[in-house]
Scaffold this active site. Structure first.
Site, PDB file in Angstrom:
ATOM      1  N   GLU A  34       9.198  -1.265  -4.203  1.00  0.00           N
ATOM      2  CA  GLU A  34       8.361  -1.971  -3.239  1.00  0.00           C
ATOM      3  C   GLU A  34       7.616  -3.115  -3.936  1.00  0.00           C
ATOM      4  O   GLU A  34       7.699  -3.299  -5.143  1.00  0.00           O
ATOM      5  CB  GLU A  34       7.333  -1.019  -2.601  1.00  0.00           C
ATOM      6  CG  GLU A  34       7.611  -0.662  -1.150  1.00  0.00           C
ATOM      7  CD  GLU A  34       7.244  -1.785  -0.185  1.00  0.00           C
ATOM      8  OE1 GLU A  34       6.954  -2.915  -0.645  1.00  0.00           O
ATOM      9  OE2 GLU A  34       7.270  -1.548   1.032  1.00  0.00           O
ATOM     10  N   ASN A 119      -1.267  -0.988   1.717  1.00  0.00           N
ATOM     11  CA  ASN A 119       0.182  -1.152   1.647  1.00  0.00           C
ATOM     12  C   ASN A 119       0.618  -2.511   1.121  1.00  0.00           C
ATOM     13  O   ASN A 119       1.368  -2.604   0.156  1.00  0.00           O
ATOM     14  CB  ASN A 119       0.767  -0.906   3.048  1.00  0.00           C
ATOM     15  CG  ASN A 119       2.262  -0.827   3.070  1.00  0.00           C
ATOM     16  OD1 ASN A 119       2.945  -1.825   2.897  1.00  0.00           O
ATOM     17  ND2 ASN A 119       2.796   0.367   3.291  1.00  0.00           N
ATOM     18  N   GLU A 138       3.489  12.527   6.782  1.00  0.00           N
ATOM     19  CA  GLU A 138       3.952  13.189   8.005  1.00  0.00           C
ATOM     20  C   GLU A 138       2.784  13.565   8.906  1.00  0.00           C
ATOM     21  O   GLU A 138       2.858  13.450  10.130  1.00  0.00           O
ATOM     22  CB  GLU A 138       4.766  14.438   7.651  1.00  0.00           C
ATOM     23  CG  GLU A 138       5.407  15.109   8.851  1.00  0.00           C
ATOM     24  CD  GLU A 138       6.314  16.250   8.461  1.00  0.00           C
ATOM     25  OE1 GLU A 138       6.709  17.029   9.352  1.00  0.00           O
ATOM     26  OE2 GLU A 138       6.633  16.375   7.256  1.00  0.00           O
ATOM     27  N   ASN A 169       1.846  -3.452   8.470  1.00  0.00           N
ATOM     28  CA  ASN A 169       2.473  -3.255   7.167  1.00  0.00           C
ATOM     29  C   ASN A 169       2.483  -4.548   6.369  1.00  0.00           C
ATOM     30  O   ASN A 169       1.528  -4.881   5.700  1.00  0.00           O
ATOM     31  CB  ASN A 169       3.883  -2.690   7.356  1.00  0.00           C
ATOM     32  CG  ASN A 169       4.476  -2.150   6.079  1.00  0.00           C
ATOM     33  OD1 ASN A 169       4.459  -2.796   5.039  1.00  0.00           O
ATOM     34  ND2 ASN A 169       5.016  -0.941   6.122  1.00  0.00           N
ATOM     35  N   ASP A 213       8.850  -4.408   7.421  1.00  0.00           N
ATOM     36  CA  ASP A 213       8.112  -3.819   6.306  1.00  0.00           C
ATOM     37  C   ASP A 213       7.385  -4.923   5.539  1.00  0.00           C
ATOM     38  O   ASP A 213       6.182  -5.109   5.676  1.00  0.00           O
ATOM     39  CB  ASP A 213       9.081  -3.042   5.419  1.00  0.00           C
ATOM     40  CG  ASP A 213       8.395  -2.111   4.453  1.00  0.00           C
ATOM     41  OD1 ASP A 213       7.205  -2.339   4.169  1.00  0.00           O
ATOM     42  OD2 ASP A 213       9.035  -1.155   3.983  1.00  0.00           O
TER      43      ASP A 213
END
Length: 284
Positions: A34, A119, A138, A169, A213
Site C-alpha cells: 500500500e 488510511n 470485520e 479512503n 482505494d
C-alpha cells in the site's frame, strides 16, 4: 456541506482496456502492499501493512528497507520539505519523519478519542495534511463514531472536514492547493472539494460514480484511480470523464508517479509492486 448539480452524473461507459503498456513486476512475496509515495529524487516508498514495514524502491532499481515496526503503516506522502507523513493504522495516528530522521506524532486524537485507522494522506503547502480515517476490521470499533476526513494544520491542530461519506479512503490534492479529491470506497463514488484558507472544505461535487482505494494526479490534472473490485487503474480527465483503463495482474491498492523524471507509474497491488512507463508525468 452541500452538493452541486453533478450529483446525478451518469456512470461512465465502459472502455476498452488498453493493452499496450508494459507492466513490469518489480518485487513480490509481500503480504499486502500500500501507500506508494515519491521523494524529491524519484525514489518510491511503500508499505507492507501486515508486516509493519516501509520499503523503498530506489531510482537505481534496488529494494531497501526503510522502517520496521511501522505501526501498521498504510498511506504515505512527502511534503514540500521532504517530511514523510505516515498513516499508522494500527496505532490510530498520523506521524512524520523529517529528512534528518526526526520522528514525531502529528495527530493521534480528535476530541479526546483516538482515530479509527488512518488510511491515506495528502500534505498541503502550508505544513498541514488531509487524511482519511476509515475502518476495515470485520467488527469496526469506530472510535470516532463514524468514518471521516480530517485536516491537521502546521500547529498539529486537527479539524474534521468531511463527515457524510460512508467509508472515505484515497485522496489527492491539486498542485495549486485549491481542490481536494476524495474517494468513498463504501459508496462507490469520488468527490471533489474546494479547499478554503483555514483548511476546511466546501463545494462538494460528484467527480465520478466510481469509488476506489488510492489515487494520484498528473501534471495535466488527470486522476488515476484504483477503482473498487477491478484489476485495473481507471484514468479520468479533470472533468471526471473516463479516458481509459490500465489492466494489471492483481487488484491494485494505490498508485503514484516516481522515477527520476516522474514519468513512471508505480502501483501497489496485494503481494507485488508494479511499474509502468507513461507519456504523462506526475507532480511532487
Amino acid at each position: 456541506m452541500s452538493e452541486n448539480g453533478n450529483q446525478n452524473k451518469e456512470q461512465p461507459e465502459s472502455v476498452e482496456v488498453k493493452m499496450n503498456y508494459n507492466v513490469e513486476e518489480l518485487a513480490n512475496n509481500f503480504k499486502f502492499t500500500e501507500g506508494p509515495a515519491v521523494d524529491a529524487e524519484g525514489n518510491v516508498y511503500f508499505t507492507d501493512i501486515p508486516e509493519a514495514k516501509i520499503w523503498i524502491w530506489t531510482v537505481n532499481g534496488e529494494m531497501e528497507l526503510f522502517r520496521e515496526e511501522s505501526g501498521g503503516a498504510n498511506g504515505l506522502f512527502f511534503d514540500e520539505n521532504q517530511n514523510l507523513f505516515i498513516c499508522e493504522g494500527w496505532e490510530g495516528r498520523i506521524t512524520r519523519i523529517s529528512p534528518d530522521a526526526n520522528y514525531e506524532v502529528v495527530a493521534s486524537k480528535y476530541q479526546g478519542k483516538r482515530f479509527n485507522q488512518p488510511n491515506d494522506i495528502w500534505p498541503d503547502a502550508k505544513g498541514g495534511a488531509y487524511f482519511t480515517d476509515p475502518e476495515y476490521n470485520e467488527n469496526p470499533a469506530l472510535h470516532q463514531g463514524g468514518m471521516h476526513v480530517y485536516y491537521v494544520n502546521s500547529e498539529n491542530e486537527t479539524i474534521q472536514v468531511i463527515t457524510d461519506l460512508v467509508k472515505p479512503n484515497g485522496l489527492i490534492g491539486t498542485p495549486n492547493g485549491k481542490t481536494l479529491y476524495v474517494t468513498d470506497h463504501g459508496d462507490d463514488k469520488t468527490f471533489s472539494y474546494t479547499i478554503q484558507e483555514n483548511g476546511s472544505l466546501s463545494n462538494k461535487t460528484l467527480f465520478t460514480n466510481l469509488g476506489g482505494d488510492g489515487m494520484t494526479i498528473d501534471q495535466n490534472g488527470s486522476i488515476y484511480l484504483t477503482t473498487t473490485d477491478k484489476k485495473a487503474i481507471d484514468v479520468f480527465n479533470k472533468n471526471g470523464d473516463l479516458f481509459y483503463s490500465i489492466a494489471l495482474p492483481q487488484q491494485p491498492s494505490n498508485v503514484c508517479f516516481g522515477g527520476k523524471n516522474l514519468d513512471e507509474l508505480f502501483i501497489t497491488a496485494r503481494t507485488s509492486i508494479y511499474k509502468i512507463k507513461l507519456d504523462a508525468k506526475g507532480v511532487n
